[in-house]
Write a protein that holds these residues in place. Structure first.
Motif, PDB file in Angstrom:
ATOM      1  N   THR A   5       0.844  -1.194   0.000  1.00 14.85           N
ATOM      2  CA  THR A   5       0.000   0.000   0.000  1.00 14.85           C
ATOM      3  C   THR A   5       0.877   1.241   0.000  1.00 14.85           C
ATOM      4  OG1 THR A   5      -1.767  -1.119   1.213  1.00 14.85           O
ATOM      5  CG2 THR A   5      -1.760   1.293   1.275  1.00 14.85           C
ATOM      6  N   TYR A   6       0.662   2.091  -0.997  1.00 10.52           N
ATOM      7  CA  TYR A   6       1.351   3.381  -1.038  1.00 10.52           C
ATOM      8  C   TYR A   6       0.476   4.358  -0.272  1.00 10.52           C
ATOM      9  CZ  TYR A   6       4.065   7.183  -3.333  1.00 10.52           C
ATOM     10  OH  TYR A   6       4.878   8.262  -3.613  1.00 10.52           O
ATOM     11  N   ALA A 138       8.590   4.733  -5.491  1.00 12.56           N
ATOM     12  CA  ALA A 138       7.207   4.430  -5.886  1.00 12.56           C
ATOM     13  C   ALA A 138       7.121   4.173  -7.382  1.00 12.56           C
ATOM     14  CB  ALA A 138       6.281   5.567  -5.477  1.00 12.56           C
ATOM     15  N   ILE A 145       2.379  -2.170  -6.546  1.00  9.27           N
ATOM     16  CA  ILE A 145       1.463  -1.457  -5.649  1.00  9.27           C
ATOM     17  C   ILE A 145       0.042  -1.957  -5.867  1.00  9.27           C
ATOM     18  CG2 ILE A 145       0.473   0.795  -5.069  1.00  9.27           C
ATOM     19  CD1 ILE A 145       3.218   2.005  -5.834  1.00  9.27           C
ATOM     20  N   GLU A 147      -2.576  -1.035  -3.581  1.00  8.87           N
ATOM     21  CA  GLU A 147      -3.536  -0.097  -3.002  1.00  8.87           C
ATOM     22  C   GLU A 147      -2.871   1.266  -2.855  1.00  8.87           C
ATOM     23  OE1 GLU A 147      -6.538  -0.650   0.641  1.00  8.87           O
ATOM     24  OE2 GLU A 147      -4.449  -0.576   1.305  1.00  8.87           O
ATOM     25  N   LEU A 148      -3.663   2.306  -3.049  1.00  8.42           N
ATOM     26  CA  LEU A 148      -3.227   3.683  -2.810  1.00  8.42           C
ATOM     27  C   LEU A 148      -4.102   4.256  -1.706  1.00  8.42           C
ATOM     28  CD1 LEU A 148      -3.147   4.926  -6.518  1.00  8.42           C
ATOM     29  CD2 LEU A 148      -1.167   4.272  -5.141  1.00  8.42           C
ATOM     30  N   ILE A 150      -4.316   7.909  -0.307  1.00  7.73           N
ATOM     31  CA  ILE A 150      -3.766   9.229  -0.615  1.00  7.73           C
ATOM     32  C   ILE A 150      -4.380  10.276   0.304  1.00  7.73           C
ATOM     33  CG2 ILE A 150      -3.397  10.947  -2.415  1.00  7.73           C
ATOM     34  CD1 ILE A 150      -3.928   8.633  -4.453  1.00  7.73           C
ATOM     35  N   THR A 189      -8.999   6.127  -0.862  1.00  9.57           N
ATOM     36  CA  THR A 189      -8.442   4.775  -0.940  1.00  9.57           C
ATOM     37  C   THR A 189      -8.824   4.158  -2.274  1.00  9.57           C
ATOM     38  OG1 THR A 189      -8.633   4.526   1.450  1.00  9.57           O
ATOM     39  CG2 THR A 189      -8.357   2.499   0.160  1.00  9.57           C
ATOM     40  N   ARG A 192      -6.019  -1.417  -6.984  1.00  7.05           N
ATOM     41  CA  ARG A 192      -5.625  -1.660  -8.376  1.00  7.05           C
ATOM     42  C   ARG A 192      -6.652  -2.597  -9.024  1.00  7.05           C
ATOM     43  NH1 ARG A 192      -0.855  -1.574 -11.488  1.00  7.05           N
ATOM     44  NH2 ARG A 192       0.365  -0.910  -9.693  1.00  7.05           N
TER      45      ARG A 192
END
Length: 194
Positions: A5-6, A138, A145, A147-148, A150, A189, A192
């Motif tokens: 997860t980023y 990244a 990756i 999941e993001l 942010i 959230t 991908r």
């Protein structure tokens, strides 16, 4: 398989810091409401020193047991003589310049971060892996990756360090949720699309 997860802070225009990597302009939006969210939902994303100052040093990790960061992100801690900023997690730092870890809890990856991330993802654990930053790492890990998350602050940099420091091509993600805060900050959230 564990997720990578980023979990990152950025400006409205998608920068994680100014051209030098300084993200201090975003700190003004870390309100009591926002800190409450982090303490309850993502306590492991706050440094050991921050957790101690905020009075929750013994909080259980909710999402992650491992943090991965690039050399420049890690340097922010080293600059203030902190060698294990996330000691409540297993720390992995991608660096081609550091040859010896400054702390026993910090694993260095000198080459091929993708291979190491794949190994970490294959481990048996109920908790996932947090990609803390930075931009170049990244970009290198983009295909890994899953999941993001942010944290978008209501500020525009105009120019600066992008979320992904290298081209990745068009990739779709599915919006899983949005949390809004009174000061205009958002936490989005994405997963991908596979």
């Amino acid at each position: 398989m564990r997720k990578l997860t980023y979990f990152i802070a950025c400006s409205i225009d998608g920068f994680i810091g100014d051209s030098s990597g300084d993200a201090s302009a975003m700190m003004a939006f870390v309100s009591e409401e926002f800190l409450g969210f982090l303490k309850s939902e993502y306590p492991e994303t706050i440094s050991v020193e921050g957790r101690s100052m905020l009075g929750f040093h013994d909080a259980d990790n909710q999402h992650f047991d491992t943090v991965v960061q690039g050399r420049r992100s890690y340097q922010l801690a080293l600059d203030v003589d902190i060698t294990s900023p996330y000691g409540h997690l297993r720390e992995v730092v991608a660096s081609r310049t550091l040859t010896k870890s400054p702390h026993p809890n910090v694993e260095l990856i000198g080459e091929d971060p993708v291979a190491r991330i794949r190994e970490l993802k294959a481990e048996d654990s109920e908790l996932d892996i947090w990609l803390c930053g930075g931009s170049q790492l990244a970009g290198e890990l983009f295909d890994e990756i899953d999941e993001l998350v942010i944290k978008t602050y209501p500020v525009v940099y105009g120019v600066g360090m992008p979320m992904f420091g290298s081209g990745s091509g068009v990739t779709e993600f599915t919006l899983e949720g949005v949390r809004t805060f009174e000061n205009g900050a958002l936490v989005r959230t994405y997963r991908r699309k596979r």
